[in-house]
Design a protein around this motif. Structure first.
Motif, mmCIF file in Angstrom:
data_model
loop_
_atom_site.group_PDB
_atom_site.id
_atom_site.type_symbol
_atom_site.label_atom_id
_atom_site.label_comp_id
_atom_site.label_asym_id
_atom_site.label_seq_id
_atom_site.Cartn_x
_atom_site.Cartn_y
_atom_site.Cartn_z
ATOM 1 N N VAL A 75 -4.854 -5.908 -2.862
ATOM 2 C CA VAL A 75 -6.324 -5.547 -2.915
ATOM 3 C C VAL A 75 -6.974 -5.936 -1.503
ATOM 4 C CG1 VAL A 75 -8.557 -5.913 -4.068
ATOM 5 C CG2 VAL A 75 -6.623 -5.728 -5.390
ATOM 6 N N TYR A 248 -9.825 2.465 -0.659
ATOM 7 C CA TYR A 248 -9.205 1.940 -1.982
ATOM 8 C C TYR A 248 -8.676 3.100 -2.730
ATOM 9 C CZ TYR A 248 -11.690 -2.416 -0.967
ATOM 10 O OH TYR A 248 -12.197 -3.641 -0.574
ATOM 11 N N GLN A 252 -7.655 3.239 -6.648
ATOM 12 C CA GLN A 252 -8.891 3.466 -7.527
ATOM 13 C C GLN A 252 -8.763 3.378 -9.025
ATOM 14 O OE1 GLN A 252 -11.617 4.777 -5.276
ATOM 15 N NE2 GLN A 252 -12.573 3.610 -7.158
#
Length: 443
Positions: A75, A248, A252
């Motif tokens: 992340v 992202y 997602q």
């Protein structure tokens, strides 16, 4: 230096933080070297098989470190991402020129005691707050917005002071034009939601990845093109979207799952399509089943065994317990009315069925207020044992490295891994690796 700190959710649903070690790291901070360091840390703390997650900034060496260490998901820090995209928007030529002019004005007042005194007198006359002008910092995009906001607040005092005969104005003072005065409030209006998001992530005690999708959706809507936008604002929006929207994409679905497991966002109101919301919860159900023994429809548990797994029970022990055990004596009630009632076998439910039931209960409950304590809310959901385990896993992953940077007062790279560090019962835990730690923080 590299410091390793562990962050984990304990049995009481409290996020705990512990410094584990500080070590010298003389090698170049390449992706490959950092990957080997991550792998070594995982081996040392015996979490290689715990599927550790990673939270990093957007630096290429950190991204490569995650790939090399085979840590997924990886992340990207949302605060760092917002900073990068915002910097791109502020680099639009017309806005960049405006910021240069602002810096000249602010520098003039900061360096001239006489001008500062004249400004203070003007603030008193105009009943304005006695605030100093703000100079921005190149590494913090929101400081540029702070500079514009403070100038706009003090605009009457600043302009009247610059027109005063009491001070000597340089050529820089004549550089502000009427179209600059028109552009400043437009830039402030466009960038203010980004400042709110950045402030939120800095002030939130435990910002988790459950916040990323709502923030992402809010900003994407705000930066949608509008025919009424001035050309400069349209260019800023485009620059921001080009940098931010793809950050992202690879993650997602996971971000949606995390938001669904956050009681503040569980209604997924930031998504427009109800079918998408239902699909997310169907996939969360599958995650619950996978986490709880990877059981399929054929794996059945008695209703009164909801907290057990099949591996916890010994078939040999069951045989020993049932062997030579005399039948229980019937009560008077059984003798009198037993033939009126049909014999019923214990209700057996698959893990998937139990997961679906828990999801249904969870979705029917009221959402938690935005100021509520997410972890303590989950602590009270004792009738959602399967879903709670998954929620603990997701909510242990931070959205940003800001809290760790705030604790250690350093701008070093942050790496985060989750799950099982200090005690085998703590299955959702975090490691922070903080590079370039200053010596005063080593004690």
């Amino acid at each position: 230096m590299v410091t390793v700190t562990a962050h984990y959710i304990d049995d009481e649903w409290v996020l705990q933080n512990h410094v584990l070690q500080t070590r010298v790291f003389n090698e170049a901070h390449t992706g490959n070297n950092l990957a080997m360091l991550l792998q070594e840390v995982c081996r040392e703390w015996k979490i290689e098989d715990k599927n550790p997650a990673l939270v990093t900034d957007n630096a290429r060496n950190m991204i490569l470190a995650g790939v090399g260490a085979q840590m997924e998901p990886d992340v990207r820090c949302i605060a760092h991402t917002l900073n990068l995209a915002s910097q791109k928007a502020l680099k639009v030529d017309r806005v960049s020129e405006l910021l240069v002019k602002m810096r000249k004005v602010v520098t003039y007042f900061h360096k001239s005691p006489k001008a500062t005194e004249a400004l203070r007198e003007m603030q008193i006359q105009l009943h304005l707050p006695h605030h100093n002008l703000v100079h921005d910092v190149s590494t913090r995009w929101n400081s540029s917005l702070d500079m514009l906001e403070r100038f706009w607040e003090q605009r009457p005092a600043v302009l009247n002071t610059l027109l005063s005969k009491k001070i000597r104005r340089g050529e820089a003072m004549a550089s502000l034009k009427e179209d600059d005065m028109t552009l400043i409030p437009e830039v402030i209006k466009l960038m203010s939601p980004l400042k709110v998001a950045t402030t939120l992530l800095s002030e939130e005690k435990n910002p988790t990845i459950s916040m990323i999708s709502p923030i992402q959706t809010k900003l994407q809507r705000h930066f949608q093109p509008d025919e009424s936008d001035p050309l400069v604002i349209s260019q800023m929006k485009e620059r921001f979207r080009l940098d931010f929207d793809g950050r992202y994409t690879y993650l997602q679905e996971l971000l949606h799952y995390a938001s669904a497991l956050d009681p503040r966002f569980k209604d997924l109101d930031f998504l427009d399509d109800n079918e998408t919301k239902d699909m997310i919860f169907r996939k969360v159900t599958a995650e619950v089943v996978k986490m709880n023994g990877q059981a399929g429809d054929g794996d059945t548990l008695n209703e009164d065994q909801a907290a057990e797994t099949e591996g916890d029970r010994s078939p040999h022990r069951e045989e020993e317990e049932t062997e030579d055990v005399p039948p229980m004596k019937k009560t008077a009630l059984d003798q009198m009315f037993g033939d009126f009632l049909p014999a019923r076998s214990p209700v057996k439910k698959t893990t998937k069925e139990r997961a679906k039931e828990e999801i249904l209960k969870y979705r029917e409950r009221d959402a938690l207020g935005l100021s509520g304590d997410v972890l303590q809310w989950w602590k009270k959901q004792v009738d959602l044992p399967l879903l709670s385990t998954l929620a603990k896993s997701y909510l242990s992953i931070p959205a940003t490295s800001v809290p760790s940077e705030r604790v250690f007062s350093t701008a070093g790279d942050i790496v985060t891994a989750k799950r099982s560090l200090l005690h085998p019962d703590h299955v959702d835990q975090l490691i922070f690796l903080n590079k370039n730690l200053q010596a005063r923080h080593m004690s």
